[in-house]
Design a protein around this motif. Structure first.
Motif, short mmCIF file in Angstrom:
data_model
loop_
_atom_site.label_atom_id
_atom_site.label_comp_id
_atom_site.label_asym_id
_atom_site.label_seq_id
_atom_site.Cartn_x
_atom_site.Cartn_y
_atom_site.Cartn_z
N ALA A 138 0.81 -1.21 0.00
CA ALA A 138 0.00 0.00 0.00
C ALA A 138 0.85 1.26 0.00
CB ALA A 138 -0.93 0.00 1.21
N ALA A 139 2.09 1.15 0.48
CA ALA A 139 3.00 2.30 0.45
C ALA A 139 3.63 2.48 -0.92
CB ALA A 139 4.10 2.12 1.51
N ALA A 145 -4.71 -4.87 -5.42
CA ALA A 145 -5.70 -5.90 -5.75
C ALA A 145 -5.15 -7.25 -5.30
CB ALA A 145 -5.99 -5.91 -7.24
N LEU A 146 -5.91 -7.95 -4.48
CA LEU A 146 -5.46 -9.22 -3.91
C LEU A 146 -6.41 -10.34 -4.28
CD1 LEU A 146 -3.66 -10.85 -1.82
CD2 LEU A 146 -5.39 -10.21 -0.12
N ASP A 147 -5.87 -11.38 -4.90
CA ASP A 147 -6.64 -12.62 -5.06
C ASP A 147 -6.42 -13.42 -3.79
OD1 ASP A 147 -7.57 -15.23 -5.70
OD2 ASP A 147 -7.43 -14.71 -7.81
N ILE A 148 -7.50 -13.74 -3.11
CA ILE A 148 -7.41 -14.27 -1.76
C ILE A 148 -7.17 -15.78 -1.71
CG2 ILE A 148 -9.81 -14.89 -1.18
CD1 ILE A 148 -9.41 -12.79 1.19
N THR A 176 -7.19 -2.59 -1.55
CA THR A 176 -8.25 -1.86 -2.22
C THR A 176 -9.31 -2.80 -2.78
OG1 THR A 176 -6.50 -0.36 -2.97
CG2 THR A 176 -8.70 -0.03 -3.90
N ILE A 177 -8.86 -3.84 -3.49
CA ILE A 177 -9.74 -4.78 -4.20
C ILE A 177 -9.40 -6.19 -3.74
CG2 ILE A 177 -10.41 -5.70 -6.46
CD1 ILE A 177 -9.21 -2.99 -7.62
N GLY A 205 -11.99 -4.14 5.44
CA GLY A 205 -11.34 -2.93 4.96
C GLY A 205 -11.29 -2.71 3.46
N PRO A 206 -11.31 -3.75 2.61
CA PRO A 206 -11.24 -3.50 1.17
C PRO A 206 -12.43 -2.66 0.68
CG PRO A 206 -10.82 -5.80 1.64
CD PRO A 206 -11.30 -5.19 2.92
#
Length: 298
Positions: A138-139, A145-148, A176-177, A205-206
């Motif tokens: 994030a920095a 965008a994260l595929d979980i 974010t996503i 949080g996303p």
């Protein structure tokens, strides 16, 4: 990829060596992994793409196609390459996978010096340091965008302490996503119904949550609203491996171009529809995606 290089999307994840067996036991080997499918789709959609991956010495041949597509690749040394054995089933939407080896996990320092408009992640990593990795990402970029799917594999398994799971889930506040398929969303949220599971994931949080259900379509929860997205029937179904990764790549590409979440989800669904028509990575064009959308009135 040099430390100071910039790109539209930096993909972080393990490119894998996939051993594909058919019903007779015959096998072939190909490059795979969410990072491979995602980077290839983004590049073919015309974005400037970087890739950070981890491979054992001697396995850089797995990156040949991505380099040919212009992806700027940074390879971090690993004691092993992630290798999956996959067995085809009669249903082309499903394969059975077994991990034969796993590459070293990623660390926040693996993102040092990177600059990107977005980072697309599917880190097949251990639970240790997951939140710190998300915080570092994030920095580096304003959109994460994260595929979980890797999260589910590594966190929600017997024996992982609840405190470790809770600490890792806290890392989603930096994302974010988030994309999950229906079973993954249910595993984390503890809710089977996809829309309710999406809302539950958003509470971590996303800002945007995508839940896919294969040929049944998908949904996206964003800005306090839920949109249901139909699956676009492919001209032919050959191989669904990498379809979700291609969907997320298309979604991120569309969001970076200013499309709203439902429009981006339809774009991602069209990319996935084209991908399943062949083995290997998405090989379509922008014109192909536009044709799918037009054919389906989207």
């Amino acid at each position: 990829m040099s430390a100071g290089s910039a790109c539209d999307v930096c993909v972080l994840g393990h490119v894998t060596r996939d051993v594909i067996r058919d019903g007779s036991g015959a096998a072939r080997t190909q490059a795979g992994g969410a990072a491979y499918y995602g980077a290839a789709a983004l590049a073919r959609l015309g974005l400037r793409v970087g890739l950070v991956t981890k491979l054992a010495a001697g396995d850089e041949g797995l990156l040949r196609e991505l380099r040919r597509l212009g992806v700027a690749v940074a390879v971090k040394n690993s004691a092993a390459t992630t290798v999956f054995e996959a067995v085809r089933s009669e249903n082309p939407e499903h394969r059975q996978y077994r991990a034969l080896s796993v590459a070293d996990p990623f660390a926040p320092s693996d993102l040092d010096g990177l600059h990107a408009r977005a980072i697309l992640m599917d880190p097949l990593t251990t639970h240790d340091g997951f939140a710190a990795l998300m915080e570092k990402a994030a920095a580096v970029a304003p959109v994460i965008a994260l595929d979980i799917q890797g999260f589910v594999r590594k966190f929600l398994i017997p024996g992982v302490p609840e405190k470790a799971v809770a600490a890792a889930l806290a890392g989603l506040s930096h994302v974010t996503i988030v994309k999950a398929d229906a079973s993954e969303a249910a595993a984390i949220a503890g809710i089977v119904e996809p829309a309710a599971a999406a809302r539950a994931l958003a509470r971590f949080g996303p800002r945007e949550v995508i839940v896919t259900s294969g040929s049944k379509g998908s949904l996206v929860w964003a800005e306090g609203a839920l949109a249901e997205i139909p699956a676009f029937a492919p001209k032919r179904m050959v191989d669904a491996t990498g379809a979700g990764d291609s969907y997320l790549a298309g979604y991120v590409a569309a969001r970076l171009e200013g499309h709203d979440p439902p429009q981006a989800a339809r774009f991602g669904a069209a990319v996935a529809s084209i991908k399943v028509g062949r083995s290997g990575a998405f090989a379509g064009t922008r014109e192909d995606v536009a044709a799918v959308l037009a054919r389906n009135g989207a």
